[in-house]
Motif scaffolding. Structure first.
Motif, mmCIF file in Angstrom:
data_model
loop_
_atom_site.group_PDB
_atom_site.id
_atom_site.type_symbol
_atom_site.label_atom_id
_atom_site.label_comp_id
_atom_site.label_asym_id
_atom_site.label_seq_id
_atom_site.Cartn_x
_atom_site.Cartn_y
_atom_site.Cartn_z
ATOM 1 N N LEU A 22 0.838 -1.376 0.118
ATOM 2 C CA LEU A 22 -0.061 0.011 -0.026
ATOM 3 C C LEU A 22 1.018 1.257 -0.022
ATOM 4 C CD1 LEU A 22 -2.944 -1.147 2.719
ATOM 5 C CD2 LEU A 22 -3.240 -0.448 0.022
ATOM 6 N N LEU A 23 1.943 1.356 0.999
ATOM 7 C CA LEU A 23 2.783 2.365 0.895
ATOM 8 C C LEU A 23 3.500 2.525 -0.550
ATOM 9 C CD1 LEU A 23 4.034 4.761 2.483
ATOM 10 C CD2 LEU A 23 5.537 3.166 3.383
ATOM 11 N N LEU A 24 4.037 1.491 -0.839
ATOM 12 C CA LEU A 24 4.811 1.944 -2.140
ATOM 13 C C LEU A 24 4.007 2.029 -3.324
ATOM 14 C CD1 LEU A 24 7.418 -1.216 -2.014
ATOM 15 C CD2 LEU A 24 7.908 1.058 -2.057
ATOM 16 N N VAL A 25 2.716 1.628 -3.311
ATOM 17 C CA VAL A 25 1.821 2.085 -4.538
ATOM 18 C C VAL A 25 1.600 3.453 -4.345
ATOM 19 C CG1 VAL A 25 -0.612 1.824 -5.458
ATOM 20 C CG2 VAL A 25 0.869 -0.208 -5.043
ATOM 21 N N ALA A 26 1.231 3.813 -3.106
ATOM 22 C CA ALA A 26 0.862 5.466 -2.852
ATOM 23 C C ALA A 26 2.021 6.208 -3.269
ATOM 24 C CB ALA A 26 0.451 5.535 -1.166
ATOM 25 N N LEU A 27 3.332 5.999 -2.862
ATOM 26 C CA LEU A 27 4.521 6.906 -3.119
ATOM 27 C C LEU A 27 4.769 6.763 -4.665
ATOM 28 C CD1 LEU A 27 6.998 5.706 -0.141
ATOM 29 C CD2 LEU A 27 5.553 7.922 -0.483
ATOM 30 N N VAL A 28 4.640 5.603 -5.236
ATOM 31 C CA VAL A 28 4.990 5.653 -6.665
ATOM 32 C C VAL A 28 4.056 6.136 -7.537
ATOM 33 C CG1 VAL A 28 4.828 4.077 -8.884
ATOM 34 C CG2 VAL A 28 6.186 3.394 -6.513
ATOM 35 N N ALA A 29 2.463 6.039 -7.272
ATOM 36 C CA ALA A 29 1.485 7.014 -7.682
ATOM 37 C C ALA A 29 1.665 8.384 -7.628
ATOM 38 C CB ALA A 29 0.121 6.426 -7.248
ATOM 39 N N THR A 40 -11.116 7.205 -8.060
ATOM 40 C CA THR A 40 -11.574 6.554 -6.933
ATOM 41 C C THR A 40 -10.409 6.302 -5.778
ATOM 42 O OG1 THR A 40 -13.140 5.379 -8.253
ATOM 43 C CG2 THR A 40 -12.440 4.319 -6.199
ATOM 44 N N TRP A 41 -9.167 5.958 -6.251
ATOM 45 C CA TRP A 41 -8.010 5.499 -5.502
ATOM 46 C C TRP A 41 -7.241 6.479 -5.283
ATOM 47 C CZ3 TRP A 41 -9.645 1.643 -2.885
ATOM 48 C CH2 TRP A 41 -10.875 0.748 -3.371
ATOM 49 N N GLU A 42 -6.930 7.694 -5.658
ATOM 50 C CA GLU A 42 -6.245 8.782 -5.626
ATOM 51 C C GLU A 42 -6.148 9.366 -4.225
ATOM 52 O OE1 GLU A 42 -3.610 11.030 -7.538
ATOM 53 O OE2 GLU A 42 -4.667 9.770 -8.380
ATOM 54 N N PRO A 43 -7.049 9.106 -3.373
ATOM 55 C CA PRO A 43 -6.839 9.631 -1.882
ATOM 56 C C PRO A 43 -5.520 8.974 -1.377
ATOM 57 C CG PRO A 43 -9.106 9.370 -2.276
ATOM 58 C CD PRO A 43 -8.431 8.789 -3.637
ATOM 59 N N LEU A 44 -5.245 7.529 -2.011
ATOM 60 C CA LEU A 44 -4.226 6.890 -1.338
ATOM 61 C C LEU A 44 -2.822 7.432 -1.485
ATOM 62 C CD1 LEU A 44 -4.610 3.285 -2.993
ATOM 63 C CD2 LEU A 44 -4.547 3.935 -0.293
ATOM 64 N N TRP A 47 -0.771 12.903 1.484
ATOM 65 C CA TRP A 47 0.188 12.873 2.782
ATOM 66 C C TRP A 47 -0.307 12.145 4.216
ATOM 67 C CZ3 TRP A 47 4.870 12.466 1.310
ATOM 68 C CH2 TRP A 47 5.355 13.390 0.404
ATOM 69 N N TRP A 48 -1.619 12.424 4.270
ATOM 70 C CA TRP A 48 -2.014 12.134 5.270
ATOM 71 C C TRP A 48 -2.218 10.397 5.602
ATOM 72 C CZ3 TRP A 48 -6.623 9.245 6.492
ATOM 73 C CH2 TRP A 48 -7.536 9.698 5.342
ATOM 74 N N VAL A 49 -2.631 10.127 4.290
ATOM 75 C CA VAL A 49 -2.791 8.535 4.171
ATOM 76 C C VAL A 49 -1.283 7.920 4.020
ATOM 77 C CG1 VAL A 49 -3.441 6.699 2.325
ATOM 78 C CG2 VAL A 49 -5.126 8.486 2.885
ATOM 79 N N ILE A 50 -0.236 8.328 3.326
ATOM 80 C CA ILE A 50 0.883 8.002 3.376
ATOM 81 C C ILE A 50 1.502 7.963 4.908
ATOM 82 C CG2 ILE A 50 3.454 8.441 2.595
ATOM 83 C CD1 ILE A 50 2.083 9.553 -0.129
ATOM 84 N N GLY A 51 1.232 8.998 5.538
ATOM 85 C CA GLY A 51 1.755 9.187 6.866
ATOM 86 C C GLY A 51 1.220 7.812 7.882
ATOM 87 N N VAL A 52 -0.056 7.686 7.698
ATOM 88 C CA VAL A 52 -0.907 6.549 8.344
ATOM 89 C C VAL A 52 -0.239 5.449 7.996
ATOM 90 C CG1 VAL A 52 -3.128 5.518 8.634
ATOM 91 C CG2 VAL A 52 -3.026 7.876 8.848
ATOM 92 N N LEU A 53 -0.069 5.162 6.726
ATOM 93 C CA LEU A 53 0.255 3.846 6.187
ATOM 94 C C LEU A 53 1.627 3.588 6.799
ATOM 95 C CD1 LEU A 53 -0.834 3.684 2.530
ATOM 96 C CD2 LEU A 53 -1.509 2.161 4.332
ATOM 97 N N ALA A 84 -6.293 -5.096 2.428
ATOM 98 C CA ALA A 84 -5.336 -4.379 1.844
ATOM 99 C C ALA A 84 -5.403 -4.989 0.440
ATOM 100 C CB ALA A 84 -4.221 -4.453 2.462
ATOM 101 N N GLY A 85 -5.457 -6.367 0.307
ATOM 102 C CA GLY A 85 -5.157 -6.940 -1.003
ATOM 103 C C GLY A 85 -6.221 -6.465 -2.098
ATOM 104 N N ALA A 86 -7.302 -6.359 -1.433
ATOM 105 C CA ALA A 86 -8.781 -5.888 -2.226
ATOM 106 C C ALA A 86 -8.642 -4.489 -2.581
ATOM 107 C CB ALA A 86 -10.067 -6.354 -1.378
ATOM 108 N N VAL A 87 -7.989 -3.758 -1.823
ATOM 109 C CA VAL A 87 -7.758 -2.376 -2.154
ATOM 110 C C VAL A 87 -6.645 -2.168 -3.166
ATOM 111 C CG1 VAL A 87 -7.064 -0.030 -1.746
ATOM 112 C CG2 VAL A 87 -8.702 -1.319 0.013
ATOM 113 N N LEU A 88 -5.714 -2.773 -3.230
ATOM 114 C CA LEU A 88 -4.542 -3.051 -4.379
ATOM 115 C C LEU A 88 -5.153 -3.637 -5.463
ATOM 116 C CD1 LEU A 88 -1.923 -4.018 -1.925
ATOM 117 C CD2 LEU A 88 -1.897 -1.978 -3.114
ATOM 118 N N PHE A 89 -6.022 -4.648 -5.447
ATOM 119 C CA PHE A 89 -6.275 -5.405 -6.717
ATOM 120 C C PHE A 89 -7.415 -4.258 -7.449
ATOM 121 C CE2 PHE A 89 -7.662 -8.327 -9.695
ATOM 122 C CZ PHE A 89 -6.640 -9.366 -9.677
ATOM 123 N N ALA A 90 -8.244 -3.753 -6.801
ATOM 124 C CA ALA A 90 -8.984 -2.728 -7.442
ATOM 125 C C ALA A 90 -8.638 -1.596 -7.914
ATOM 126 C CB ALA A 90 -10.346 -2.516 -6.393
#
Length: 186
Positions: A22-29, A40-44, A47-53, A84-90
């Protein structure tokens, strides 16, 4: 095809450690154009989501290294890792129905987590008296990181790696069952 293979790799990685992929996808995106999460998934990428992750990842990293706490952590992660797998796949596969993507991610991450928590970790605990749990946990974190990076960069390699790792785990479990049957005299 690359998005589907990437999704399988990231979901499998989430079965080992929910926060690494999740963190790697958030940072790479956030910092590259390698991954487009869509609205839909842009909120990942916030910064606050990255910090929480990052915070949850650190908590999970240390909790998984402490005897007894690691078992409670695995119980909690039984719900977190498939989610997490569901979020990443979707997030990676947008050209199929979202429910199908979510279910696929749940099954892949949940399956990996089940093998880890119900077969691999108990076997390590029994055979090493618990001493092997920390090195195995570190190896799982490293594998989750490598698998996540490969799933983003070269998804076909991840698909091959998943097949090989699955075959290896099945072989180990089969070998263990055979030895157990031989020990019983069967």
């Amino acid at each position: 095809v690359g998005g589907v293979l990437s999704a399988f790799g990231l979901a499998a990685s989430a079965g080992l450690n929910a926060y690494v992929p999740l963190l790697l996808v958030a940072l790479v995106a956030r910092f590259t154009d390698w991954i487009n999460l869509g609205a839909t998934w842009e909120p990942l990428t916030s910064w606050w989501v990255i910090g929480v992750l990052l915070l949850l990842g650190l908590i999970e990293f240390f909790a998984d290294k402490i005897p007894a706490v690691n078992h409670a952590n695995d119980l909690i992660q039984t719900f977190v890792r498939p989610a997490a797998g569901a979020v990443l796949f979707a997030a990676r596969v947008t050209d199929i129905h979202p429910v199908v993507a979510i279910v696929a991610g749940l099954l892949v991450a949940g399956g990996v987590h089940l093998v880890k928590s119900a077969a691999v970790r108990p076997a390590v605990s029994v055979t090493t008296g618990g001493v092997g749990n920390v090195p195995v946990s570190i190896a799982e974190d490293i594998l989750a990181t490598i698998l996540s990076i490969l799933a983003i960069v070269i998804p076909v390699a991840v698909a091959t790696l998943i097949v090989l790792l699955t075959a290896f785990v099945i072989w180990l479990l089969w070998r263990r069952a055979q030895r157990s049957a031989e020990a019983r005299g069967g």
